[in-house]
Scaffold this motif. Structure first.
Motif, PDB file in Angstrom:
ATOM      1  N   ARG A 298      19.782  66.809 -25.913  1.00  0.00           N
ATOM      2  CA  ARG A 298      19.193  66.168 -27.082  1.00  0.00           C
ATOM      3  C   ARG A 298      19.394  67.028 -28.323  1.00  0.00           C
ATOM      4  O   ARG A 298      19.704  66.537 -29.406  1.00  0.00           O
ATOM      5  CB  ARG A 298      17.705  65.919 -26.841  1.00  0.00           C
ATOM      6  CG  ARG A 298      17.024  65.139 -27.956  1.00  0.00           C
ATOM      7  CD  ARG A 298      15.539  65.054 -27.740  1.00  0.00           C
ATOM      8  NE  ARG A 298      15.230  64.489 -26.441  1.00  0.00           N
ATOM      9  CZ  ARG A 298      14.017  64.493 -25.932  1.00  0.00           C
ATOM     10  NH1 ARG A 298      13.000  65.035 -26.583  1.00  0.00           N
ATOM     11  NH2 ARG A 298      13.776  63.959 -24.737  1.00  0.00           N
TER      12      ARG A 298
ATOM     13  N   ALA B 239      17.162  56.300 -27.041  1.00  0.00           N
ATOM     14  CA  ALA B 239      16.957  55.541 -25.808  1.00  0.00           C
ATOM     15  C   ALA B 239      15.555  55.767 -25.252  1.00  0.00           C
ATOM     16  O   ALA B 239      14.907  54.835 -24.755  1.00  0.00           O
ATOM     17  CB  ALA B 239      18.005  55.928 -24.773  1.00  0.00           C
ATOM     18  N   GLU B 240      15.052  56.991 -25.336  1.00  0.00           N
ATOM     19  CA  GLU B 240      13.694  57.277 -24.854  1.00  0.00           C
ATOM     20  C   GLU B 240      12.652  56.541 -25.696  1.00  0.00           C
ATOM     21  O   GLU B 240      11.650  56.038 -25.170  1.00  0.00           O
ATOM     22  CB  GLU B 240      13.450  58.782 -24.869  1.00  0.00           C
ATOM     23  CG  GLU B 240      14.229  59.525 -23.791  1.00  0.00           C
ATOM     24  CD  GLU B 240      14.107  61.030 -23.904  1.00  0.00           C
ATOM     25  OE1 GLU B 240      13.659  61.521 -24.969  1.00  0.00           O
ATOM     26  OE2 GLU B 240      14.474  61.722 -22.944  1.00  0.00           O
TER      27      GLU B 240
ATOM     28  N   TYR C 225      20.328  48.044 -25.156  1.00  0.00           N
ATOM     29  CA  TYR C 225      19.510  47.818 -23.962  1.00  0.00           C
ATOM     30  C   TYR C 225      19.773  46.432 -23.402  1.00  0.00           C
ATOM     31  O   TYR C 225      20.377  45.582 -24.067  1.00  0.00           O
ATOM     32  CB  TYR C 225      18.020  48.046 -24.238  1.00  0.00           C
ATOM     33  CG  TYR C 225      17.381  47.116 -25.248  1.00  0.00           C
ATOM     34  CD1 TYR C 225      16.945  45.844 -24.897  1.00  0.00           C
ATOM     35  CD2 TYR C 225      17.174  47.539 -26.562  1.00  0.00           C
ATOM     36  CE1 TYR C 225      16.338  45.012 -25.824  1.00  0.00           C
ATOM     37  CE2 TYR C 225      16.559  46.707 -27.497  1.00  0.00           C
ATOM     38  CZ  TYR C 225      16.144  45.450 -27.111  1.00  0.00           C
ATOM     39  OH  TYR C 225      15.542  44.629 -28.025  1.00  0.00           O
TER      40      TYR C 225
ATOM     41  N   ASP D 258      20.721  56.040 -19.501  1.00  0.00           N
ATOM     42  CA  ASP D 258      19.767  56.220 -18.402  1.00  0.00           C
ATOM     43  C   ASP D 258      18.649  57.177 -18.798  1.00  0.00           C
ATOM     44  O   ASP D 258      18.867  58.378 -18.944  1.00  0.00           O
ATOM     45  CB  ASP D 258      20.499  56.754 -17.169  1.00  0.00           C
ATOM     46  CG  ASP D 258      19.598  56.802 -15.945  1.00  0.00           C
ATOM     47  OD1 ASP D 258      18.594  56.070 -15.925  1.00  0.00           O
ATOM     48  OD2 ASP D 258      19.907  57.583 -15.023  1.00  0.00           O
ATOM     49  N   VAL D 259      17.448  56.623 -18.983  1.00  0.00           N
ATOM     50  CA  VAL D 259      16.251  57.413 -19.293  1.00  0.00           C
ATOM     51  C   VAL D 259      15.104  56.850 -18.459  1.00  0.00           C
ATOM     52  O   VAL D 259      15.179  55.721 -17.968  1.00  0.00           O
ATOM     53  CB  VAL D 259      15.894  57.360 -20.803  1.00  0.00           C
ATOM     54  CG1 VAL D 259      16.967  58.025 -21.650  1.00  0.00           C
ATOM     55  CG2 VAL D 259      15.664  55.919 -21.261  1.00  0.00           C
ATOM     56  N   PRO D 260      13.998  57.588 -18.280  1.00  0.00           N
ATOM     57  CA  PRO D 260      12.860  57.060 -17.528  1.00  0.00           C
ATOM     58  C   PRO D 260      12.280  55.810 -18.192  1.00  0.00           C
ATOM     59  O   PRO D 260      12.198  55.720 -19.417  1.00  0.00           O
ATOM     60  CB  PRO D 260      11.853  58.222 -17.562  1.00  0.00           C
ATOM     61  CG  PRO D 260      12.695  59.437 -17.768  1.00  0.00           C
ATOM     62  CD  PRO D 260      13.815  59.006 -18.654  1.00  0.00           C
TER      63      PRO D 260
ATOM     64  N   ALA E 285      12.821  52.915 -24.647  1.00  0.00           N
ATOM     65  CA  ALA E 285      12.212  52.748 -23.327  1.00  0.00           C
ATOM     66  C   ALA E 285      10.691  52.747 -23.405  1.00  0.00           C
ATOM     67  O   ALA E 285      10.025  52.062 -22.621  1.00  0.00           O
ATOM     68  CB  ALA E 285      12.693  53.841 -22.383  1.00  0.00           C
ATOM     69  N   SER E 286      10.145  53.479 -24.361  1.00  0.00           N
ATOM     70  CA  SER E 286       8.683  53.536 -24.496  1.00  0.00           C
ATOM     71  C   SER E 286       8.100  52.191 -24.927  1.00  0.00           C
ATOM     72  O   SER E 286       6.886  51.982 -24.840  1.00  0.00           O
ATOM     73  CB  SER E 286       8.280  54.621 -25.495  1.00  0.00           C
ATOM     74  OG  SER E 286       8.549  54.227 -26.842  1.00  0.00           O
TER      75      SER E 286
ATOM     76  N   GLU F 224      20.251  59.892 -26.479  1.00  0.00           N
ATOM     77  CA  GLU F 224      19.166  59.894 -25.504  1.00  0.00           C
ATOM     78  C   GLU F 224      17.813  59.846 -26.195  1.00  0.00           C
ATOM     79  O   GLU F 224      16.877  59.198 -25.708  1.00  0.00           O
ATOM     80  CB  GLU F 224      19.269  61.144 -24.632  1.00  0.00           C
ATOM     81  CG  GLU F 224      18.258  61.203 -23.507  1.00  0.00           C
ATOM     82  CD  GLU F 224      18.424  62.431 -22.638  1.00  0.00           C
ATOM     83  OE1 GLU F 224      17.593  62.613 -21.722  1.00  0.00           O
ATOM     84  OE2 GLU F 224      19.357  63.218 -22.874  1.00  0.00           O
ATOM     85  N   ARG F 225      17.705  60.497 -27.332  1.00  0.00           N
ATOM     86  CA  ARG F 225      16.456  60.489 -28.113  1.00  0.00           C
ATOM     87  C   ARG F 225      16.048  59.059 -28.470  1.00  0.00           C
ATOM     88  O   ARG F 225      14.915  58.634 -28.250  1.00  0.00           O
ATOM     89  CB  ARG F 225      16.657  61.321 -29.377  1.00  0.00           C
ATOM     90  CG  ARG F 225      15.681  61.029 -30.519  1.00  0.00           C
ATOM     91  CD  ARG F 225      14.604  62.041 -30.571  1.00  0.00           C
ATOM     92  NE  ARG F 225      13.924  62.008 -31.855  1.00  0.00           N
ATOM     93  CZ  ARG F 225      12.644  61.714 -32.008  1.00  0.00           C
ATOM     94  NH1 ARG F 225      11.891  61.419 -30.968  1.00  0.00           N
ATOM     95  NH2 ARG F 225      12.080  61.742 -33.195  1.00  0.00           N
TER      96      ARG F 225
END
Length: 329
Positions: free
Chosen positions: A3, A274-275, A120, A287-289, A278-279, A271-272
């Protein structure tokens, strides 16, 4: 570490483009409004570039860009189903950009010509108000044909495919699933149970949560938000197969703030970002949680969706829907 490297890249790009801390970029967005607010505010914190944004449904965004093609009022369009971004490309409303962060996105989720990229993925689903269904004496739908039950007359909301990419995805899904003739016969019957065709694809989800209607059609990630808000709802999917969106992003041809727009474009593919996405219950391509309750497309029976074909047929199919379904109401 990854990141940090991405943020350093964004800052280097910003400095090399001569971007000042006071610079801004104007965006059209089809993201859910709280999602748009979150990501754009975090982008400003990371880069110092302010995003002035206007939320539009997918169809409205394409129409606005078309009307403004000689004098674009925005430089980037963030969010909205990939079908609408393909339509914008076909109409010459967007421009190529091969972001260095495209390496983070698999080939099937980006335009090989560089005009749009996916962020997404989300499946079309049914959202049902449990209390309304109990009053009607029926179970949550698990088939497209369940929506034709006489008990649901005046109890369904879905958006208008002329203004909403979500709703056009619904129409295109049925055509690809059954063929055009059978799909339109179905839509005429389905029409009898529709209380309202909304402007926005997310509006039916909220209406179901509030108990205004029993069933709505929308994307699963928006429906998960209604669950989290505590409303008595259930999310289900059509067993025959359902469609899905690849929420995408494009640069607007002739935009006046293109350097800042490219920095935002790059940042949205990190990724930042994407996270952050995802929230808000979506399932990013990076791919992130995921949050609890988010529905990966791998868990849903989806059709073999041809977005290129669907985009090429949009004007014709929407006009046919207007003539044969909506105006016959």
């Amino acid at each position: 570490m990854r990141r940090t490297a991405i943020l350093v890249l964004a800052l280097v790009l910003m400095l090399s483009a001569g971007v000042s801390a006071q610079q801004k970029v104007t965006a059209y967005t089809t993201l859910f409004e709280p999602t748009a607010r979150l990501v754009f505010e975090e982008f400003e914190k990371d880069t110092g570039i302010k995003v002035e944004w206007v939320r539009l449904s997918g169809g409205e965004a394409v129409a606005r860009m078309d009307a403004e093609r000689r004098n674009p009022q925005a430089s980037i369009w963030v969010g909205g189903v990939g079908l609408d971004h393909m339509t914008a490309k076909d109409k010459g409303l967007t421009e190529q950009y091969f972001s260095p962060n495209l390496v983070n996105i698999p080939a099937q989720f980006k335009d090989p010509d560089g005009y749009w990229v996916g962020m997404y993925v989300g499946a079309l689903g049914f959202i049902s108000n449990n209390e309304r269904l109990a009053e009607l004496g029926i179970e949550p739908p698990t088939s497209w044909y369940d929506l034709l039950k006489p008990e649901l007359k005046g109890e369904i909301q879905v958006a208008n495919p002329g203004t909403s990419g979500t709703a056009y995805n619904f129409v295109a899904t049925l055509v690809q699933l059954w063929g055009e003739d059978e799909a339109f016969e179905y839509l005429k019957e389905f029409h009898k149970n529709v209380q309202q065709y909304t402007r926005s694809g997310n509006a039916p989800n909220q209406a179901v949560g509030l108990g205004e209607v029993a069933v709505g059609i929308g994307y699963a990630h928006d429906q998960v938000t209604v669950v989290q808000q505590g409303y008595p709802v259930t999310i289900t999917f059509a067993k025959e197969g359902t469609g899905y969106e690849v929420a995408s992003m494009s640069l607007i041809k002739g935009g006046k703030e293109m350097e800042a727009a490219k920095i935002l474009y790059d940042w949205m593919l990190t990724e930042r970002a994407a996270e952050l996405l995802a929230s808000t219950n979506v399932v990013p391509i990076i791919d992130v949680p995921l949050v609890e309750g988010a529905v990966p497309i791998s868990q849903v029976n989806v059709i073999d969706q041809d977005d290129v074909w669907a985009a090429s047929q949009k004007d014709r199919l929407v006009e046919k829907w207007n003539e044969e379904v909506f105006r016959g109401r």
